[in-house]
Structure formats: structure tokens, C-alpha cells
Design an enzyme around this catalytic site. Structure first.
Site, PDB file in Angstrom:
ATOM      1  N   SER A 130       0.842  -1.193   0.000  1.00  0.00           N
ATOM      2  CA  SER A 130       0.000   0.000   0.000  1.00  0.00           C
ATOM      3  C   SER A 130       0.882   1.250   0.000  1.00  0.00           C
ATOM      4  O   SER A 130       1.733   1.399  -0.873  1.00  0.00           O
ATOM      5  CB  SER A 130      -0.968  -0.039   1.180  1.00  0.00           C
ATOM      6  N   ASP A 170      -8.795  -4.618  -6.165  1.00  0.00           N
ATOM      7  CA  ASP A 170      -8.315  -3.390  -5.535  1.00  0.00           C
ATOM      8  C   ASP A 170      -8.655  -2.160  -6.376  1.00  0.00           C
ATOM      9  O   ASP A 170      -8.477  -2.152  -7.601  1.00  0.00           O
ATOM     10  CB  ASP A 170      -6.807  -3.498  -5.354  1.00  0.00           C
ATOM     11  N   HIS A 178      -7.697  -5.009  -1.703  1.00  0.00           N
ATOM     12  CA  HIS A 178      -6.667  -4.256  -0.979  1.00  0.00           C
ATOM     13  C   HIS A 178      -6.567  -4.749   0.472  1.00  0.00           C
ATOM     14  O   HIS A 178      -7.579  -4.924   1.146  1.00  0.00           O
ATOM     15  CB  HIS A 178      -7.046  -2.771  -0.987  1.00  0.00           C
TER      16      HIS A 178
END
Length: 262
Positions: A101, A199, A229
Site C-alpha cells: 500500500s 483493488d 486491498h
């Protein structure tokens, strides 16, 4: 990741640590949450499986420290490890780095700064479901499912906290997958790009992987199917599969003479 995570090195056959091999890890958290400890299982797994010393960086976060503080600090950390790590047993002469991330976004920014500065040498950058285009509003991004984990309103909060001035969101250290960044990336650190099928950020990571491929820097684009995600914090099986891939690439990058079996 659960406390009973299979990423625990117990019960596996760890590779021996080789002085000079190191992995720098940048945690996720939207550039606003100091989640250093949550990456501890990953760091232990990579240390055991790839035979590297792992430095888990507690970098500054927004809104107290907005852009460009985090990527500048991240670069200085990597440069310091490359130059001084030997004093601590991990000299960084064969250095890799990465993150998930926001941590992946920082790793991309560090690689870009290293390209521009001509140092330090980075054997591999691992970009795990990274945000790479803050110039595009989160509300204009589309996921493969109707309700992705990372909702547009969440993205807007993260983006405005990290880069308050919208004009700065096109900066190369923020949005290397954005339309404004067209610089030649030839010579940038080799990259493993990992994306999650559902995601909201997948499309921009795919665009960046394609850009790295054109520059001759893409080692692999690994797409994890059926997940969203942050999946590695919920699905231990998928997490283990992915981190096995990451460990294999790190091992090859920092210790290319080693056999696949270690």
C-alpha cells in the site's frame, strides 16, 4: 494477519543470513497511520526465507508530516543503510526494498530518487498493491467489484492528508503512474509489482508495471486473483503464497548465485 499466521518462520527451513544482504520495508497505512508493527510477521518471514536482514522503517506520517517529508526521509534511510549498514552487520551492498500500500508508493519514490541521484544501488523494489496515481481523484477510479475495501471517500481522506495541495499530487514521487510523469525510467531499480484483482488501486499499479516493462525494469507483475486491498491481513493462505513469491525474488536479487532451493 492473524497471530497464528503461517508467515511465522517456525517450522520452516530458513536460509542463512549473509552479511551485506538487506531488505528495507516500508509499512502501509495511507501515509497517515504508523503501522510499523503490523508488518512484523512479513519482516520475520522475509528474513527467514530470503536470508536477509530486514530493516522495518518507522517513517514520519501525515498530516503532521505531509509530502514531501515521507519520501525524502525514506530515501535518506535507504541511502544511510547502503552507506553505513556494514557497521551493524547489514551493509546494504546487496540492497532490496519494498512495501505494501502506501509503503509500496514510498518504495517507488525511493527508487526514483535513487535513479536521479545515481545512488544507492537497489537490487529490487517490491511494490505491493501500491497507490501510484494521486493526481487522479479516488472518486474517478474504478474497481472490479461494486464495493471495494478501499472506498473513494477513504482515498480522498488519505490523499488530502498526505498531499494537501492538489497541484502537488502530479509530482513524480507521488504519481509515477499519472499522465504528467513521462520521464525516461531506464536504469531504475528492477521491480516486482504485486496487485490485487479487486483493488481500487489495481489499474494504476498495472499502468506503472507496463511503464517499468518499457524501461526494461519489470521483473514480474504478479496479480493475486480473487482478493482486494489489504488481503494479506485477512487471508493467511493468499498471504503466504504471495510472500513466498516476494521472498524468492528478494533472494534472487540480493544473492543471485544462490540456488532456488537456497
Amino acid at each position: 494477519m492473524s497471530q497464528e499466521s503461517p508467515l511465522s518462520p517456525e517450522g520452516r527451513n530458513p536460509l542463512p543470513f549473509r552479511k551485506g544482504s538487506s531488505q528495507v520495508n516500508f509499512h502501509g497505512g495511507g501515509y497517515v497511520m504508523p503501522l510499523t508493527e503490523i508488518d512484523d510477521p512479513l519482516c520475520r518471514f522475509l528474513a527467514a526465507e530470503a536470508g536477509v536482514a530486514v530493516v522495518n522503517v518507522d517513517y514520519v506520517v501525515a498530516p503532521q508530516h505531509p509530502f514531501p517529508a515521507p519520501p525524502r526521509q525514506a530515501f535518506e534511510v535507504v541511502r544511510w543503510i547502503a552507506e553505513h549498514g556494514g557497521e551493524h552487520g547489514w551493509d546494504g551492498s546487496r540492497l532490496s526494498m519494498g512495501g505494501q500500500s502506501a509503503g509500496g508508493g514510498l518504495a517507488a519514490a525511493v527508487a526514483r530518487q535513487a535513479l536521479e541521484e545515481g545512488r544507492p544501488g537497489i537490487a529490487l523494489q517490491v511494490l505491493h498493491y501500491p497507490p501510484l496515481d494521486l493526481a487522479t481523484s479516488a472518486r474517478d477510479k474504478r474497481a472490479a467489484i461494486a464495493k471495494p475495501v478501499l472506498r473513494p471517500w477513504m482515498g480522498e481522506i488519505f490523499d488530502s492528508s498526505y498531499v494537501p495541495d492538489p497541484r502537488e499530487r502530479a509530482d513524480r514521487l507521488v504519481s509515477p503512474a499519472g499522465a504528467a510523469d513521462t520521464a525516461d525510467l531506464k536504469g531504475i531499480a528492477p521491480a516486482l509489482v504485486v496487485t490485487a484483482e479487486y483493488d481500487l488501486l489495481r489499474a494504476e499499479a498495472v499502468r506503472y508495471a507496463e511503464r517499468l516493462q518499457r524501461a526494461g525494469a519489470l521483473v514480474e507483475h504478479h496479480d493475486v486473483l480473487g482478493v482486494d486491498h489489504g488481503y494479506d491481513g485477512k487471508d493467511d493462505k493468499k498471504a503466504l503464497e504471495t510472500y513466498d513469491v516476494i521472498a524468492r525474488h528478494v533472494r534472487r536479487a540480493v544473492n543471485p548465485e544462490a540456488s532456488e532451493a537456497g
